[in-house]
Design an enzyme around this catalytic site. Structure first.
Site, PDB file in Angstrom:
ATOM      1  N   LYS A 112       0.896  -2.025  -0.016  1.00  0.00           N
ATOM      2  CA  LYS A 112       0.622  -0.267   0.016  1.00  0.00           C
ATOM      3  C   LYS A 112       0.948   1.495  -0.174  1.00  0.00           C
ATOM      4  O   LYS A 112       1.942   1.282   0.345  1.00  0.00           O
ATOM      5  CB  LYS A 112      -0.824  -0.122   1.503  1.00  0.00           C
ATOM      6  CG  LYS A 112      -2.570   0.165   0.908  1.00  0.00           C
ATOM      7  CD  LYS A 112      -3.194   0.381  -0.004  1.00  0.00           C
ATOM      8  CE  LYS A 112      -4.590   0.777   0.027  1.00  0.00           C
ATOM      9  NZ  LYS A 112      -5.817   0.039  -0.470  1.00  0.00           N
TER      10      LYS A 112
HETATM   11  N1  GLU Z   1      -7.606  -0.014  -3.090  1.00  0.00           N
HETATM   12  C1  GLU Z   1      -8.072  -1.424  -3.820  1.00  0.00           C
HETATM   13  C2  GLU Z   1      -7.985  -2.431  -2.213  1.00  0.00           C
HETATM   14  O1  GLU Z   1      -7.592  -1.686  -1.566  1.00  0.00           O
HETATM   15  C3  GLU Z   1      -7.398  -1.975  -5.134  1.00  0.00           C
HETATM   16  C4  GLU Z   1      -6.241  -2.443  -4.794  1.00  0.00           C
HETATM   17  C5  GLU Z   1      -5.356  -2.689  -6.181  1.00  0.00           C
HETATM   18  O2  GLU Z   1      -6.245  -2.667  -6.913  1.00  0.00           O
HETATM   19  O3  GLU Z   1      -4.374  -3.222  -5.439  1.00  0.00           O
HETATM   20  O4  GLU Z   1      -8.363  -3.273  -2.684  1.00  0.00           O
END
Ligand code: GLU
Length: 423
Positions: A112
């Site tokens: 993240k």
């Molecule tokens: N931000 C989204 C999540 O929390 C998608 C993450 C992604 O597609 O890599 O799952």
């Protein structure tokens, strides 16, 4: 609580992720050495992001990229632009991505990123300069085979396009697979924008089926009207459910007869993103929304919304977690005892990363799929992850949350055990 490797990790969100992990690890008697390793991120980077503002002065923002684990493949996870972003929150969200990807059986680890900034206060030029400089600072960590960012709270396809361009300029050729959630013109996928919401709907339909509840008698309250909440509302409405309440940061609206979602979606932007201005229901606060008598409650905003303070007042039959980490540990115990059927975040909101995976595969193959292919494959992966979690919960006599976490953690543990410890 174990010694934290950095004081900066000591935040409520990180403690929530770590406590959930601890509970699951104990239930499954996870190997103690691996448990120590998986408690904390594999790699964390904090960066300074200086940005020339429109008035000529330079403002310095703080950004992060955290990779929690990469034993099953490149790490994967969104980038969040929000004033409250901090290392602990990013690390917690990275850990949840690891379990989420493993639960859905995607060949990814978890990561993240984020920048502590209020993106709506920036001009488009400032936002672009911030994004590009942040992308340049995390450049050593990312790449289609290393770590693949995507949109999250406060970022969108345009932000991904700037990251893709910045990365591509550095290496000298176009690398679409470095991010997912891009615009279609540069290798994005059909269905990616609505994917998280569509996935929330697929698993909610499964839960309704399991509880023998008819979609036509189903009432839904949704907290959050961003990328997740708005698409969830639209698709749930198309499926025949009655959306009785929606909210955004400024509060919500309630209409027991059902909110006219198509009209709301058509006019929301023009109404200055004010739900109340649309006159489609009476005003209610975010806290009141959580306490509504409804079949399905969908928190689709930020973490730690359902706490020990309001959990006893929940009146829903199903809690479908569109957001990451919306329920605190104490609240979780309370709602479990109340018999609310919980579809935990790492299952409920995995549609986003699942279609991100489809996008990454399409980019690698330079071969793009039809919208119906995306929807069918998404439904397939989500309904089987739901069924696996239900079976596992029954087998282990545990909650859906613990079952989801344990099956994710188990897959990661298998990868670690096969790969062994380097050196
Ligand atoms: N931000 C989204 C999540 O929390 C998608 C993450 C992604 O597609 O890599 O799952």
């Amino acid at each position: 609580m174990a010694q934290l490797p950095s004081r900066e990790l000591d935040t409520p969100t990180f403690r929530l992720a770590m406590s959930q992990f601890d509970e699951a690890a104990s239930l499954m008697a996870l190997d103690p050495d691996l448990r120590e390793r998986l408690k904390f991120p594999q790699r964390s980077l904090a960066v300074s992001v200086p940005v020339r503002m429109d008035d000529g002065h330079v403002e310095v923002f703080t950004g992060y990229r955290v990779q929690h684990d990469s034993s099953r493949g490149p790490s994967k996870g969104g980038i969040r632009f929000h004033p409250d972003v901090n290392l602990g929150e990013v690390a917690a969200l990275a850990m949840w991505m690891t379990w989420k990807c493993a639960l859905a059986d995607l060949p990814y680890g978890g990561a993240k990123g984020g920048v502590a900034v209020a993106p709506k206060r920036l001009s488009r030029g400032e936002l672009q300069r911030l994004t590009r400089r942040y992308a340049a600072e995390i450049f050593p960590l990312i790449g289609p085979d290393k770590d693949v960012p995507a949109p999250d709270v406060g970022t969108d396809a345009q932000v991904m396009a700037w990251i893709m361009d910045t990365y591509s300029q550095q290496v000298g050729f176009s690398v679409p697979g470095v991010v997912t959630g891009k615009p279609l013109s540069i290798g994005g996928s059909l269905g990616r924008e609505e994917a998280t919401g569509r996935g929330v709907v697929y698993v909610t339909l499964e839960a309704l089926r399991h509880l023998n509840l008819d979609i036509r008698n189903t009432t839904v309250a949704i907290q959050g009207f961003g990328n997740v909440g708005s698409h969830t509302a639209r698709i749930m409405h198309e499926c025949g459910a009655r959306i009785v309440a929606v909210s955004d940061v400024n509060g919500g609206i309630y209409n027991p007869k059902g909110i006219d979602i198509p009209t709301l979606l058509a006019g929301y932007k023009d109404a200055g993103r004010s739900l109340a201005a649309m006159n489609l229901g009476e005003a209610l606060s975010n806290d009141e929304l959580l306490q509504l008598d409804c079949t399905v409650l969908i928190p689709a905003a930020l973490s730690e919304q359902i706490t020990e303070r309001n959990a006893t007042r929940l009146k829903c039959r199903i809690l479908s977690e569109g957001a990451n980490g919306p329920t605190t540990l104490e609240a979780d115990r309370i709602i479990q005892d109340m018999g609310i059927f919980v579809i935990p975040d790492i299952l409920a909101n995995s549609g986003g990363v699942i279609v991100s995976y489809f996008e990454w595969v399409q980019d690698a193959q330079r071969f793009f799929w039809k919208a119906s292919d995306i929807q069918n494959r998404l439904r397939d992966l989500m309904t089987s992850a739901f069924a696996r979690t239900m079976e596992f919960a029954a087998l282990k006599r545990t909650s859906m949350r613990m079952a989801a976490l344990m099956s994710g953690i188990d897959k990661v543990a298998q990868a670690h055990s096969h790969r062994g410890l380097y050196p």
